[in-house]
Design a protein around this motif. Sequence first.
Motif, PDB file in Angstrom:
ATOM      1  N   THR A 127       0.033   1.540  -4.224  1.00  0.00           N
ATOM      2  CA  THR A 127      -0.076   0.710  -3.032  1.00  0.00           C
ATOM      3  C   THR A 127       1.266   0.598  -2.324  1.00  0.00           C
ATOM      4  O   THR A 127       2.300   0.379  -2.951  1.00  0.00           O
ATOM      5  N   PHE A 128       1.241   0.750  -1.009  1.00  0.00           N
ATOM      6  CA  PHE A 128       2.462   0.733  -0.199  1.00  0.00           C
ATOM      7  C   PHE A 128       3.158  -0.615  -0.325  1.00  0.00           C
ATOM      8  O   PHE A 128       2.520  -1.658  -0.461  1.00  0.00           O
ATOM      9  N   TRP A 129       4.480  -0.577  -0.257  1.00  0.00           N
ATOM     10  CA  TRP A 129       5.266  -1.805  -0.330  1.00  0.00           C
ATOM     11  C   TRP A 129       4.772  -2.852   0.674  1.00  0.00           C
ATOM     12  O   TRP A 129       4.517  -2.550   1.827  1.00  0.00           O
ATOM     13  N   LYS A 130       4.636  -4.088   0.204  1.00  0.00           N
ATOM     14  CA  LYS A 130       4.312  -5.247   1.029  1.00  0.00           C
ATOM     15  C   LYS A 130       2.903  -5.222   1.634  1.00  0.00           C
ATOM     16  O   LYS A 130       2.568  -6.045   2.488  1.00  0.00           O
ATOM     17  N   ALA A 131       2.061  -4.282   1.206  1.00  0.00           N
ATOM     18  CA  ALA A 131       0.696  -4.221   1.736  1.00  0.00           C
ATOM     19  C   ALA A 131      -0.158  -5.334   1.139  1.00  0.00           C
ATOM     20  O   ALA A 131      -0.075  -5.646  -0.048  1.00  0.00           O
ATOM     21  N   LYS A 132      -1.012  -5.926   1.978  1.00  0.00           N
ATOM     22  CA  LYS A 132      -1.959  -6.930   1.499  1.00  0.00           C
ATOM     23  C   LYS A 132      -3.138  -6.247   0.804  1.00  0.00           C
ATOM     24  O   LYS A 132      -3.711  -5.287   1.312  1.00  0.00           O
ATOM     25  N   THR A 133      -3.474  -6.754  -0.381  1.00  0.00           N
ATOM     26  CA  THR A 133      -4.705  -6.360  -1.065  1.00  0.00           C
ATOM     27  C   THR A 133      -5.343  -7.641  -1.597  1.00  0.00           C
ATOM     28  O   THR A 133      -4.778  -8.732  -1.447  1.00  0.00           O
ATOM     29  N   THR A 134      -6.477  -7.518  -2.255  1.00  0.00           N
ATOM     30  CA  THR A 134      -7.123  -8.722  -2.794  1.00  0.00           C
ATOM     31  C   THR A 134      -6.337  -9.296  -3.968  1.00  0.00           C
ATOM     32  O   THR A 134      -6.506 -10.473  -4.307  1.00  0.00           O
ATOM     33  N   THR A 135      -5.490  -8.492  -4.595  1.00  0.00           N
ATOM     34  CA  THR A 135      -4.648  -9.002  -5.683  1.00  0.00           C
ATOM     35  C   THR A 135      -3.197  -9.200  -5.256  1.00  0.00           C
ATOM     36  O   THR A 135      -2.361  -9.611  -6.066  1.00  0.00           O
ATOM     37  N   SER A 136      -2.907  -8.890  -4.014  1.00  0.00           N
ATOM     38  CA  SER A 136      -1.574  -9.199  -3.447  1.00  0.00           C
ATOM     39  C   SER A 136      -1.793  -9.751  -2.042  1.00  0.00           C
ATOM     40  O   SER A 136      -1.432  -9.123  -1.046  1.00  0.00           O
ATOM     41  N   PRO A 137      -2.406 -10.929  -1.939  1.00  0.00           N
ATOM     42  CA  PRO A 137      -2.788 -11.481  -0.634  1.00  0.00           C
ATOM     43  C   PRO A 137      -1.616 -11.795   0.284  1.00  0.00           C
ATOM     44  O   PRO A 137      -1.802 -11.902   1.501  1.00  0.00           O
ATOM     45  N   LYS A 138      -0.422 -11.930  -0.264  1.00  0.00           N
ATOM     46  CA  LYS A 138       0.761 -12.185   0.554  1.00  0.00           C
ATOM     47  C   LYS A 138       1.618 -10.929   0.738  1.00  0.00           C
ATOM     48  O   LYS A 138       2.703 -10.997   1.300  1.00  0.00           O
ATOM     49  N   GLY A 139       1.109  -9.801   0.240  1.00  0.00           N
ATOM     50  CA  GLY A 139       1.851  -8.548   0.325  1.00  0.00           C
ATOM     51  C   GLY A 139       2.381  -8.129  -1.032  1.00  0.00           C
ATOM     52  O   GLY A 139       2.935  -8.957  -1.764  1.00  0.00           O
ATOM     53  N   LYS A 140       2.193  -6.867  -1.388  1.00  0.00           N
ATOM     54  CA  LYS A 140       2.613  -6.380  -2.701  1.00  0.00           C
ATOM     55  C   LYS A 140       4.129  -6.426  -2.851  1.00  0.00           C
ATOM     56  O   LYS A 140       4.867  -5.943  -1.995  1.00  0.00           O
TER      57      LYS A 140
END
Length: 282
Positions: A127-140
């Motif tokens: 997953t790209f740096w700082k991308a929002k996902t359902t497990t990184s809602p504030k950005g990876k």
Amino acid sequence: MILPGNTSCQGCPISLAMRCLDEIENPVLVIPAGCSTVVAGLHPNSAMKIPVIHVPFASTNAVACGVKKAYDQLGIKANVIAWMGDGAADIGFATLSASAVRKDDLITIVVDNEAYMNTGTQASLSTFWKAKTTTSPKGKGDERRNLALIMIAHKADYVATATVGYIEDLRRKFRKAGEMSGFRFIHLHSPCPPGWRFPSEKTIEIARKAVASGAWALFEYHQGRLRFSPVGRRYVEKENRIPLADYLKSQGRFEHLSVEEIEELEKVIEEEWKILRKLSTD
């Protein structure tokens, strides 16, 4: 290679890439769970016109190795392809790594949409740096793994990066891999409309912006030499690229980024390019 009316989402990059498998003589797909499994479908109603073996996540390359050995014993020439998403490459990395070290005579293609899309867009190691996902809602916040560089470190016989944005380049790399022997690895950038949150008709545009902004490098590694692909060579130098913001702001998963965060990402991307330029023989 794939029938119309399959179950892929509109604008799906995976079905676009599957059509290019006709560049490879006698392909046989080994696919773990993921979007590709859904697209291919199950016997007797498979969307694929070629043999497909569905396997558990962690065993993809191990099964592919066994299938290739079986075909060899039968005297049948086949290009066995371990075809997986980036999530399956996470879970099955042990067998992928071992396969590369053994130099198994097969092709591994990682269709990278930068998350576990089939189960709801959870973050993967790609997953790209700082991308929002359902497990990184504030950005990876974690690092992004570069599988192609890892395979180069494994001394794979052939390593290439590709994208659905440039189909002719993708076809050429599929064809080249199919004509070789040994362990061949292709890392395929695959923008996902629902997961990345962009309109389904924009898949190719987004894929090309990734290359033009420097977010995705196109290259080949063979016989100890890394060369940038002609279609992406002009973007090796930062001054020739489009602003990274043009790529990021075209996707909902980056809507939260500030100007400062985008500048931070530009620096991180440039550090990867420094590594590639050092390895390059161009």
